[in-house]
Design an enzyme around this catalytic site. Structure first.
Site, PDB file in Angstrom:
ATOM      1  CG  HIS A 159      -0.720  -8.431   0.014  1.00 21.19           C
ATOM      2  ND1 HIS A 159      -0.889  -7.813  -0.051  1.00 21.19           N
ATOM      3  CD2 HIS A 159      -2.185  -8.495  -0.325  1.00 21.19           C
ATOM      4  CE1 HIS A 159      -1.778  -6.432   0.177  1.00 21.19           C
ATOM      5  NE2 HIS A 159      -2.852  -7.098  -0.759  1.00 21.19           N
ATOM      6  CG  PHE A 168     -21.955  -1.667  -6.229  1.00 23.04           C
ATOM      7  CD1 PHE A 168     -23.476  -0.834  -6.797  1.00 23.04           C
ATOM      8  CD2 PHE A 168     -23.012  -3.075  -4.742  1.00 23.04           C
ATOM      9  CE1 PHE A 168     -24.388  -1.986  -7.005  1.00 23.04           C
ATOM     10  CE2 PHE A 168     -24.068  -3.956  -5.416  1.00 23.04           C
ATOM     11  CZ  PHE A 168     -25.102  -3.396  -6.441  1.00 23.04           C
ATOM     12  CE1 TYR A 187      -2.985  -2.538   0.366  1.00 26.73           C
ATOM     13  CE2 TYR A 187      -2.937  -2.592   2.866  1.00 26.73           C
ATOM     14  CZ  TYR A 187      -3.583  -3.007   1.603  1.00 26.73           C
ATOM     15  OH  TYR A 187      -4.374  -4.218   1.609  1.00 26.73           O
ATOM     16  N   GLY A 225     -18.537  -4.474  -0.306  1.00 32.99           N
ATOM     17  CA  GLY A 225     -18.197  -3.964  -2.424  1.00 32.99           C
ATOM     18  C   GLY A 225     -17.851  -2.790  -2.546  1.00 32.99           C
TER      19      GLY A 225
END
Length: 329
Positions: A121, A206, A55, A203
């Site tokens: 990961h 979403f 990240y 989501g």
């Protein structure tokens, strides 16, 4: 907040996924805003923070180290290795020597002597999972990490890894509209005593109901624009599911996001969720969902409404699917 077990730890069922503070969803917030959100999370009782070497190519771990190190005893810290930034590019590398070097760098960035939960990961298909997990087991023996996790793996890979060293957690995408974990991994985790950590439980925005037109609302660098279900044609069909979904949320007196998180936690008691956000308002909203217990009939209504048969488009494109080990419908 409900509390759940993850390896030797017991934490709030809703933690904080920190990726969006540095990575993936377009321009990240300014450092001051990101630091303020992390401090607010601590003040609100968050005791499970999730980051990764990938990240921001180390920037996210550095951010957490700068802000949270003085409070290190107050939370469980999770990070990840095996997928990092090398010369400005994302690289999957599960070789033991790479994982150990990544951990050393992470400890410095995080300003800590030990990482509580350290995930692989991604499963590097060029390296036997036994070798990668063996390297992580060495780090446990050396006192540099306390527990081992895996991310986006199949049930078969989990069993192979668990034979080398107990796996405390599997982290994969899971929400109403991403159900692949239900094929095998959720049950495998339950059988092995492994926690399941749901990333993107909303989501990827979403289920919050605020993203109506990804093409116009998202910036060009947002990773969602490369995901098939966010394409204009597919999303136009998917968003039609939200009217009934939001009606259910309103009937119960919850926000759309709270209902989505409550559904995840209602699935099985070994599931935890790590929604990410850059918004203080959304952070508090998300954490409140940890107090909600949905009735079975509500869960059934949601299951019937949004699932792998009603959502249009895959969660990843072909190139990304080639890099992960999870089962697929």
């Amino acid at each position: 907040m409900q509390r759940r077990h993850i390896g030797p730890f017991r934490v709030g069922a809703i933690g904080l996924g920190c990726m969006s503070l540095s990575h993936a969803y377009g321009q990240p917030p300014a450092r001051e805003a990101a630091a303020s959100l992390l401090k607010l999370a601590l003040d609100q009782g968050v005791d499970f923070f999730d980051t990764a070497a990938l990240y921001g190519f180390g920037a996210n771990e550095s951010l957490l180290g700068e802000v949270l190190a003085p409070h290190r005893q107050d939370f469980v810290l999770a990070s990840k290795c095996g997928m990092t930034g090398v010369d400005g590019k994302r690289v999957i590398d599960g070789r033991p020597e790479t994982l150990k070097a990544t951990c050393e760098a992470a400890l410095k960035r995080l300003r800590t002597d030990v990482i509580d939960l350290y995930y692989l990961h991604r499963f590097d298909f060029k390296v036997p999972i036994e070798d990668s997990v063996g390297a992580l087991a060495d780090l446990v023996s050396e006192g540099k990490i306390r527990a081992i996790g895996l991310s986006e793996v199949s049930a078969n890979t989990l069993h192979r890894a668990h034979a080398v060293h107990p796996i405390a957690a599997v982290q994969s995408e899971y929400s109403l509209w991403s159900r692949e974990a239900e094929i095998a991994v959720l049950d495998a985790c339950q059988a092995l005593g492994t926690a399941f950590v749901a990333f993107s439980p909303l989501g990827r925005g979403f289920l919050c109901g605020e993203l109506t037109d990804p093409a116009s609302q998202l910036v060009a660098t947002d990773i969602r624009l490369a995901m098939p279900r966010f394409s204009p044609d597919n999303y136009a069909q998917n968003i039609s599911l939200l009217a009934e979904y939001q009606k259910i949320a309103q009937e119960l007196g919850y926000t759309s996001a709270q209902l989505a998180l409550a559904w995840v936690l209602a699935r099985q008691p070994h599931i935890l969720a790590i929604p990410g956000t850059c918004s203080p308002k959304h952070l508090i909203e998300n954490l409140t969902a940890g107090q909600i217990e949905l009735a079975p009939e509500v869960v059934a209504r949601l299951d019937a409404l949004i699932n792998q048969n009603t959502v249009v488009g895959l969660r990843y494109n072909a190139a990304t699917f080639a890099e992960i080990d999870t089962e697929r419908f």
